[in-house]
Design a protein around this motif. Structure first.
Motif, PDB file in Angstrom:
ATOM      1  N   TYR A 165       0.851  -1.183   0.000  1.00 17.40           N
ATOM      2  CA  TYR A 165       0.000   0.000   0.000  1.00 17.40           C
ATOM      3  C   TYR A 165       0.894   1.243   0.000  1.00 17.40           C
ATOM      4  CZ  TYR A 165      -4.037  -2.907   1.286  1.00 17.40           C
ATOM      5  OH  TYR A 165      -5.052  -3.846   1.304  1.00 17.40           O
ATOM      6  N   ALA A 166       0.442   2.277  -0.683  1.00 19.00           N
ATOM      7  CA  ALA A 166       1.250   3.494  -0.806  1.00 19.00           C
ATOM      8  C   ALA A 166       1.020   4.419   0.389  1.00 19.00           C
ATOM      9  CB  ALA A 166       0.932   4.214  -2.113  1.00 19.00           C
ATOM     10  N   ILE A 167       1.422   3.938   1.561  1.00 18.95           N
ATOM     11  CA  ILE A 167       1.382   4.763   2.768  1.00 18.95           C
ATOM     12  C   ILE A 167       2.805   4.839   3.330  1.00 18.95           C
ATOM     13  CG2 ILE A 167      -0.990   4.077   3.279  1.00 18.95           C
ATOM     14  CD1 ILE A 167       0.129   2.358   5.579  1.00 18.95           C
ATOM     15  N   ASP A 168       2.999   5.583   4.401  1.00 21.78           N
ATOM     16  CA  ASP A 168       4.313   5.705   5.018  1.00 21.78           C
ATOM     17  C   ASP A 168       4.926   4.322   5.238  1.00 21.78           C
ATOM     18  OD1 ASP A 168       5.883   5.675   7.807  1.00 21.78           O
ATOM     19  OD2 ASP A 168       6.209   7.605   6.825  1.00 21.78           O
ATOM     20  N   ALA A 169       6.066   4.074   4.610  1.00 19.64           N
ATOM     21  CA  ALA A 169       6.658   2.737   4.591  1.00 19.64           C
ATOM     22  C   ALA A 169       7.033   2.251   5.988  1.00 19.64           C
ATOM     23  CB  ALA A 169       7.884   2.717   3.682  1.00 19.64           C
ATOM     24  N   GLN A 170       7.578   3.128   6.820  1.00 19.61           N
ATOM     25  CA  GLN A 170       7.984   2.729   8.166  1.00 19.61           C
ATOM     26  C   GLN A 170       6.767   2.342   9.001  1.00 19.61           C
ATOM     27  OE1 GLN A 170      10.926   2.118   9.472  1.00 19.61           O
ATOM     28  NE2 GLN A 170      10.001   1.612  11.457  1.00 19.61           N
ATOM     29  N   LEU A 171       5.712   3.136   8.899  1.00 19.69           N
ATOM     30  CA  LEU A 171       4.487   2.850   9.638  1.00 19.69           C
ATOM     31  C   LEU A 171       3.890   1.520   9.175  1.00 19.69           C
ATOM     32  CD1 LEU A 171       2.676   4.243  11.798  1.00 19.69           C
ATOM     33  CD2 LEU A 171       1.283   5.080   9.908  1.00 19.69           C
ATOM     34  N   ALA A 172       3.897   1.286   7.884  1.00 19.38           N
ATOM     35  CA  ALA A 172       3.366   0.034   7.341  1.00 19.38           C
ATOM     36  C   ALA A 172       4.151  -1.161   7.861  1.00 19.38           C
ATOM     37  CB  ALA A 172       3.401   0.075   5.818  1.00 19.38           C
ATOM     38  N   ARG A 173       5.497  -1.046   7.886  1.00 16.04           N
ATOM     39  CA  ARG A 173       6.329  -2.161   8.398  1.00 16.04           C
ATOM     40  C   ARG A 173       6.050  -2.414   9.871  1.00 16.04           C
ATOM     41  NH1 ARG A 173      10.285  -0.014   4.921  1.00 16.04           N
ATOM     42  NH2 ARG A 173      11.078   1.347   6.583  1.00 16.04           N
ATOM     43  N   GLU A 174       5.961  -1.341  10.635  1.00 12.98           N
ATOM     44  CA  GLU A 174       5.743  -1.466  12.085  1.00 12.98           C
ATOM     45  C   GLU A 174       4.460  -2.214  12.406  1.00 12.98           C
ATOM     46  OE1 GLU A 174       5.861   1.962  14.830  1.00 12.98           O
ATOM     47  OE2 GLU A 174       7.499   2.686  13.548  1.00 12.98           O
ATOM     48  N   HIS A 175       3.419  -1.931  11.642  1.00 14.06           N
ATOM     49  CA  HIS A 175       2.100  -2.481  11.960  1.00 14.06           C
ATOM     50  C   HIS A 175       1.636  -3.531  10.953  1.00 14.06           C
ATOM     51  CE1 HIS A 175       1.523   0.345  15.260  1.00 14.06           C
ATOM     52  NE2 HIS A 175       2.095   1.254  14.483  1.00 14.06           N
ATOM     53  N   ARG A 176       2.559  -4.014  10.123  1.00 17.62           N
ATOM     54  CA  ARG A 176       2.302  -5.116   9.185  1.00 17.62           C
ATOM     55  C   ARG A 176       1.137  -4.810   8.236  1.00 17.62           C
ATOM     56  NH1 ARG A 176       2.172  -9.874  13.591  1.00 17.62           N
ATOM     57  NH2 ARG A 176       1.143  -8.206  14.739  1.00 17.62           N
ATOM     58  N   VAL A 177       1.087  -3.579   7.780  1.00 12.56           N
ATOM     59  CA  VAL A 177       0.013  -3.166   6.876  1.00 12.56           C
ATOM     60  C   VAL A 177       0.439  -3.450   5.437  1.00 12.56           C
ATOM     61  CG1 VAL A 177      -1.362  -1.234   6.027  1.00 12.56           C
ATOM     62  CG2 VAL A 177      -0.824  -1.408   8.464  1.00 12.56           C
ATOM     63  N   ARG A 178      -0.226  -4.393   4.810  1.00  7.87           N
ATOM     64  CA  ARG A 178       0.013  -4.780   3.420  1.00  7.87           C
ATOM     65  C   ARG A 178      -1.166  -5.624   2.960  1.00  7.87           C
ATOM     66  NH1 ARG A 178       3.692  -9.966   2.488  1.00  7.87           N
ATOM     67  NH2 ARG A 178       1.913 -10.294   1.095  1.00  7.87           N
ATOM     68  N   ARG A 179      -1.191  -5.949   1.693  1.00 11.28           N
ATOM     69  CA  ARG A 179      -2.227  -6.850   1.186  1.00 11.28           C
ATOM     70  C   ARG A 179      -1.807  -8.293   1.492  1.00 11.28           C
ATOM     71  NH1 ARG A 179      -5.964  -5.956  -2.319  1.00 11.28           N
ATOM     72  NH2 ARG A 179      -4.972  -4.030  -2.986  1.00 11.28           N
ATOM     73  N   TYR A 180      -2.735  -9.052   2.075  1.00 15.17           N
ATOM     74  CA  TYR A 180      -2.478 -10.468   2.341  1.00 15.17           C
ATOM     75  C   TYR A 180      -3.332 -11.376   1.464  1.00 15.17           C
ATOM     76  CZ  TYR A 180       0.067  -8.920   6.477  1.00 15.17           C
ATOM     77  OH  TYR A 180       0.974  -8.322   7.319  1.00 15.17           O
ATOM     78  N   GLY A 181      -4.577 -10.977   1.215  1.00 15.00           N
ATOM     79  CA  GLY A 181      -5.467 -11.809   0.405  1.00 15.00           C
ATOM     80  C   GLY A 181      -6.059 -12.953   1.206  1.00 15.00           C
ATOM     81  N   PHE A 182      -7.249 -13.388   0.793  1.00 13.82           N
ATOM     82  CA  PHE A 182      -7.953 -14.457   1.519  1.00 13.82           C
ATOM     83  C   PHE A 182      -8.622 -15.402   0.524  1.00 13.82           C
ATOM     84  CE2 PHE A 182      -7.395 -10.847   4.225  1.00 13.82           C
ATOM     85  CZ  PHE A 182      -6.960 -11.399   5.414  1.00 13.82           C
ATOM     86  N   HIS A 183      -9.374 -16.361   1.043  1.00 15.72           N
ATOM     87  CA  HIS A 183      -9.993 -17.403   0.214  1.00 15.72           C
ATOM     88  C   HIS A 183      -8.938 -18.176  -0.579  1.00 15.72           C
ATOM     89  CE1 HIS A 183     -13.930 -14.845   0.129  1.00 15.72           C
ATOM     90  NE2 HIS A 183     -13.990 -15.750   1.107  1.00 15.72           N
TER      91      HIS A 183
END
Length: 407
Positions: free
Chosen positions: A173-191
């Motif tokens: 996701y195009a958000i603050d990279a450090q914040l994304a790493r800290e809180h594991r914010v990314r696409r994971y997908g399901f099903h």
């Protein structure tokens, strides 16, 4: 014989299936509902040739339904074992070599079926922060099962695992990279279990090498997602950090401008919990048409109901948008498959979803599409360069198959 018991544990439910992996059949299945509530409901269904020895001989399945209070998942597991003992098949004679557990969120840690030990249990619990409605419930089932079957292999099969092949461009996701790493914010997908199973079944049905195919799989149920698959690997998928993103669903929004939620927080004074409830439980088809079941939406559409008509057109519009985007990402497509409750049964949804792709030669044959049928089948026209299929999903079978690899 090799039997595998598959467990899908929800917050107030326990779904189970006993599979004969040599015969590739289901021996028995069941659902325990309303765990922790005043009156639980237990449904146990036994295949015709696996009944209790005292049962009247018949090839038809038998269903047993009872009501009783069930305090927690440990008691639910005990009730399940009681039903196997009372109604069959006897687990002494059909002893599982493994118990396969559906786990919704594996984060970036789990990318394959995984033997469950105390450390894996702990990590599944930690990942509950990413799936608070699912992982704690999955964990409750695992703990109950490990207590009941302490001498049997337990295997976690993760909904997110199939999507671990996504490239950074697809999952970032195009958000603050450090914040994304800290809180594991990314696409994971399901099903993922369903998408993997359906894509492999489609390749087998067509007599094609899965490694050579570009596929799009629409898993359309109350929850819905679409995945682009190249050479048997997920390269793009619609659900994201959670199962909320992507397609319009029964009660979930799918894609929405995040600023719309900020606007509602400021102007309608909705709290974080209010917004959570809105986007997960009061949106989608329910929010637009007042009903969450596509069958009810289609009935309203036939009556000319304005809300149902809008809900249907919004639903289909999103399907078309994703179909086009994923064809572009794949650089073309060889197979498009529909699966799950809506995908397998709603002919009009299938036809409308692909109606705008006729410029590519992709055509759905009206007679094939509306013909009754339960198995895997073609619905595209004979001259269509892209095979369009209906492929019944069987996530329990896929979980059992993956669990057996570690037994």
């Amino acid at each position: 014989m090799s039997f595998v018991l598959v467990i899908n544990s929800g917050s107030s439910s326990l779904k189970y299936s006993l599979r004969d992996m040599q015969q590739q059949t289901e021996c028995a299945s069941g659902l325990i509902e309303r765990i922790g509530q005043d009156e639980g409901i237990v449904t146990h269904e036994v295949a015709g040739d696996n009944k209790h020895p005292d049962a009247t001989p018949s090839s038809d399945p038998q269903k047993f339904t009872t009501e009783r209070r069930i305090a927690d998942h440990h008691e639910a597991f005990a009730v399940m074992l009681e039903h196997f003992a009372q109604h069959g098949p006897h687990l002494d004679e059909h002893r599982p070599v493994a118990v396969g557990h559906r786990v919704v969120h594996g984060g970036a840690r789990f990318f394959a079926p995984t033997l469950i030990d105390d450390d894996v249990e702990r990590q599944i619990g930690e990942l509950g922060v990413l799936a608070p409605l699912h992982n704690p419930a999955n964990l409750a089932g695992i703990q109950a099962a490990r207590h009941a079957f302490a001498d049997i292999v337990h295997v976690a099969v993760f909904d997110t695992a199939f999507h671990q092949t996504l490239e950074p461009a697809a999952y970032t996701y195009a958000i603050d990279a450090q914040l994304a790493r800290e809180h594991r914010v990314r696409r994971y997908g399901f099903h993922g279990t369903s998408h993997k199973y359906v894509s492999e079944q489609a390749a087998q049905f067509l007599g094609r090498d899965n490694a050579e195919l570009r596929q799009i799989v629409f898993h359309l149920g109350n929850g819905a997602s679409v995945t682009a698959i190249r050479g048997g690997q997920s390269v793009e998928t619609s659900m994201g950090l959670t199962p909320l993103e992507g397609l319009v669903m029964g009660t979930r929004t799918g894609d929405i401008d995040a600023a719309a939620l900020l606007h509602l927080a400021r102007r309608a004074h909705l709290s974080i919990d209010d917004l959570d409830t809105l986007v997960n439980k009061r949106s989608g088809l329910l929010g637009l048409a007042g009903v969450s079941d596509m069958r009810d939406v289609l009935e309203g559409l036939e009556r000319g109901d304005e809300a149902a008509t809008l809900a249907f057109t919004v639903y289909v519009h999103r399907l078309r948008a994703y179909a086009g985007a994923y064809i572009a990402q794949l650089g073309g497509v060889d197979v498009i498959s529909f699966t799950a409750g809506v995908g397998e049964n709603a002919a009009r949804v299938r036809a409308e979803a692909l109606a705008t792709l006729e410029f590519m030669g992709i055509t759905v044959d009206a007679e094939r599409n509306t013909a009754p049928g339960r198995g895997i089948r073609h619905i595209s026209s004979p001259e269509s360069p892209v095979a369009v299929l209906v492929v019944p999903t069987d996530e329990e079978q896929e979980i059992a198959r993956q669990a057996l690899t570690l037994a």
